[in-house]
Enzyme design. Structure first.
Site, short mmCIF file in Angstrom:
data_model
loop_
_atom_site.label_atom_id
_atom_site.label_comp_id
_atom_site.label_asym_id
_atom_site.label_seq_id
_atom_site.Cartn_x
_atom_site.Cartn_y
_atom_site.Cartn_z
CG ASP A 1 -2.15 0.90 1.01
OD1 ASP A 1 -3.26 0.37 0.89
OD2 ASP A 1 -1.96 2.14 0.90
CB THR B 1 -12.24 1.42 -9.78
OG1 THR B 1 -13.18 0.53 -9.13
CG2 THR B 1 -11.03 0.63 -10.21
NE ARG C 1 -22.64 -12.06 0.54
CZ ARG C 1 -23.29 -12.93 1.30
NH1 ARG C 1 -24.52 -12.73 1.68
NH2 ARG C 1 -22.67 -14.05 1.68
CB CYS D 1 -20.08 -2.66 -4.36
SG CYS D 1 -18.47 -3.07 -3.71
C1 UDX Z 1 -22.17 -6.17 -2.90
C2 UDX Z 1 -22.37 -7.51 -3.60
O1 UDX Z 1 -23.29 -8.30 -2.85
C3 UDX Z 1 -21.03 -8.25 -3.67
O2 UDX Z 1 -21.21 -9.47 -4.38
C4 UDX Z 1 -20.05 -7.37 -4.42
O3 UDX Z 1 -18.77 -8.00 -4.51
C5 UDX Z 1 -19.89 -6.05 -3.68
O4 UDX Z 1 -21.16 -5.40 -3.57
P1 UDX Z 1 -21.95 -5.25 -0.45
O5 UDX Z 1 -22.06 -3.92 -1.11
O6 UDX Z 1 -20.87 -5.47 0.55
O7 UDX Z 1 -21.77 -6.42 -1.58
O8 UDX Z 1 -23.30 -5.48 0.35
P2 UDX Z 1 -24.67 -6.22 0.04
O9 UDX Z 1 -24.89 -7.18 1.12
O10 UDX Z 1 -24.71 -6.69 -1.36
O11 UDX Z 1 -25.75 -5.04 0.20
C6 UDX Z 1 -25.68 -3.95 -0.70
C7 UDX Z 1 -26.78 -2.96 -0.31
O12 UDX Z 1 -28.06 -3.52 -0.62
C8 UDX Z 1 -26.80 -2.61 1.18
O13 UDX Z 1 -27.09 -1.23 1.33
C9 UDX Z 1 -27.95 -3.44 1.72
O14 UDX Z 1 -28.57 -2.82 2.85
C10 UDX Z 1 -28.90 -3.44 0.54
N1 UDX Z 1 -29.78 -4.62 0.52
C11 UDX Z 1 -29.25 -5.85 0.30
C12 UDX Z 1 -31.15 -4.44 0.70
O15 UDX Z 1 -31.63 -3.32 0.91
N2 UDX Z 1 -31.96 -5.52 0.65
C13 UDX Z 1 -31.47 -6.78 0.44
O16 UDX Z 1 -32.26 -7.73 0.41
C14 UDX Z 1 -30.08 -6.96 0.26
#
Ligand code: UDX
Length: 439
Positions: A30, A86, A154, A263
């Site tokens: 890093d 990114t 995730r 993400c």
């Molecule tokens: C996501 C993807 O799941 C993962 O595969 C990718 O590599 C990175 O982005 P992450 O952003 O860590 O992962 O969280 P995730 O659990 O996917 O939730 C994303 C958002 O959707 C959160 O704000 C969560 O609160 C919301 N969410 C998720 C909902 O509102 N309802 C759901 O049923 C699921």
């Protein structure tokens, strides 16, 4: 097999530690010396369940090293992963590739012949081919292989997702790239984890299409919730029933205040921007971006309207992180909702089990509390925004007695009608009939 991991953020650190756990010699690089010093001292720099124990053990066993010296690390590495950020570019939402290009240039200068360069960061379609050309120009005649290996981690379950992925996706242009990926993911291979070997472009599209689809699925159920509220339906019953169709699936059908994180928002904007740029507009995902932004604001409007009706002057917000089990607040609904409440003249008291330290500097004027009960003490309205386990079994009668008002917004549908009986709370959730005293 020596692995270099360039970037020690959510993706780089988890991936580097897990590759060391697989038994490889891993050096994480890093540019930020403060981060490297903390990692060298055995301190994890991100909150990720299970990561600290793996990091300490692998560092102690000598398989995991941290440094700011990219050139030396790369010069000795067989496989070099690029896991730098990114971020969304201001304006059009396109992914900003400056850190990818900077890393690629430094790698090109230092890499040994036959190195395998792997982009793990989420990059717009065509980036791997561009970087391959960029490196070839910098080191004419030096053989190397380019691989696209997007991650599907995730936050909050990243170690689990790395160790037990649904599949590993690798985009390659030669056999060396394929062979290198089969070696580094061999422990998963032995567990029969499917490996998708495809082109560089397909691997890049797969990553964006997966996240865009998941974000669309969440946004779909959020809009079903709006309809349920108008016609007296229950979005949880609807989600459960449609999810039983295995073509739909039950996951990512939990209605809420809108998605956040580092993400979904970034990837949906970048994917839509790619569609516009390549004259293949992704109109559904354009709409997902718009609907999601509006939803966060409409959630704040619900609370402000309730405050105006009841004369409430203060609001307790439970949960600031964008999801449970992380300290990440990037694009969390809280960052839209809290300033909107304050702008409407409401005092905001907040609690979050992990995210206070990162949130405090970006949410001025918030009164930070040490527990959900302290936050609700004297509040006219309470809002459950992130479904931390700490909020799943609150003593709601105690909450009601502490509050000066009696309205509880449960924007994650954590509680049910039975939980509310006898509390006197005016309970408002997402996509479900009102329970308790109601309006
Ligand atoms: C996501 C993807 O799941 C993962 O595969 C990718 O590599 C990175 O982005 P992450 O952003 O860590 O992962 O969280 P995730 O659990 O996917 O939730 C994303 C958002 O959707 C959160 O704000 C969560 O609160 C919301 N969410 C998720 C909902 O509102 N309802 C759901 O049923 C699921």
């Amino acid at each position: 097999m020596k692995i270099a991991m360039i970037g020690t953020g959510y993706v780089g650190l988890v991936s580097g530690v897990c590759f060391a756990e697989f038994g490889f010699q891993v050096t994480c690089v890093d540019k930020n010396p403060a981060i490297i010093e903390r990692l060298q001292a055995g301190e994890v720099t991100i909150f990720e369940p299970g990561l600290d124990e793996l990091l300490v053990r692998n560092a102690r066993d000598g398989r995991l090293v941290f440094t700011t010296d990219l050139a030396t690390t790369v010069s000795e590495a067989d496989v070099i992963f690029i896991a730098v950020g990114t971020p969304s570019r201001r304006g059009d939402g396109e992914a900003d590739l400056q850190y990818i290009h900077a890393a690629a240039d430094e790698i090109a200068a230092a890499m040994k012949p036959d190195a395998v360069v792997v982009i793990k960061s989420t990059v717009v379609v065509g980036t791997n081919a561009d970087v391959r050309e960029r490196i070839a120009r910098a080191r004419p005649g030096v053989p190397f292989s380019m691989v696209s290996n997007p991650e599907f981690l995730r936050e909050g379950s990243a170690v689990e997702d790395f160790m037990r992925p649904d599949r590993v996706v690798v985009g390659v242009h030669d056999e060396r790239g394929t062979a290198a990926m089969k070696r580094v993911y061999r422990p998963l291979y032995l567990r029969e984890t499917p490996m998708i070997v495809t082109t560089l472009e397909n691997a890049e599209i797969i990553k964006y299409a997966a996240n865009a689809f998941l974000a669309m699925k969440v946004t779909f159920i959020n809009e079903v919730a709006d309809l349920c509220e108008k016609v007296g339906g229950n979005v949880q019953d609807v989600a459960r029933a449609i999810g039983m169709d295995n073509r739909i699936g039950s996951k990512f059908l939990h209605a809420g205040p809108g998605f956040g994180g580092s993400c979904f928002p970034k990837d949906t904007r970048a994917y839509a921007a790619t569609g516009r740029k390549m004259n293949a507009p992704q109109t559904l995902i354009e709409q997902v971006v718009t609907v999601n932004e509006l939803r966060k604001r409409s959630m704040a409007e619900r609370v402000i309207e309730a405050a105006q009706k009841t004369g409430a002057k203060s609001v307790a917000v439970l949960g600031i992180a964008f999801k449970p089990n992380t300290d990440d607040i990037r694009e969390s609904p809280a960052l839209d909702i809290i300033p909107a409440l304050q702008k409407a003249g409401l005092a905001v008291r907040a609690h979050d089990p992990e995210a206070r330290s990162v949130a405090e500097p970006v949410l001025p004027g918030v009164i930070w509390c040490k527990s959900a009960y302290e936050a609700t003490d004297g509040a006219g309205i309470a809002v459950l925004l992130t479904e931390w386990n700490a909020y799943r079994a609150l003593d709601l009668k105690r909450v009601a007695s502490l509050m000066s008002g009696n309205i509880l917004f449960d924007l994650r549908n954590v509680y049910s009608a039975q939980d509310l009986e006898g509390t006197g709370l005016d309970y408002r959730s997402v996509g479900r009939p009102l329970v308790g005293k109601g309006d």
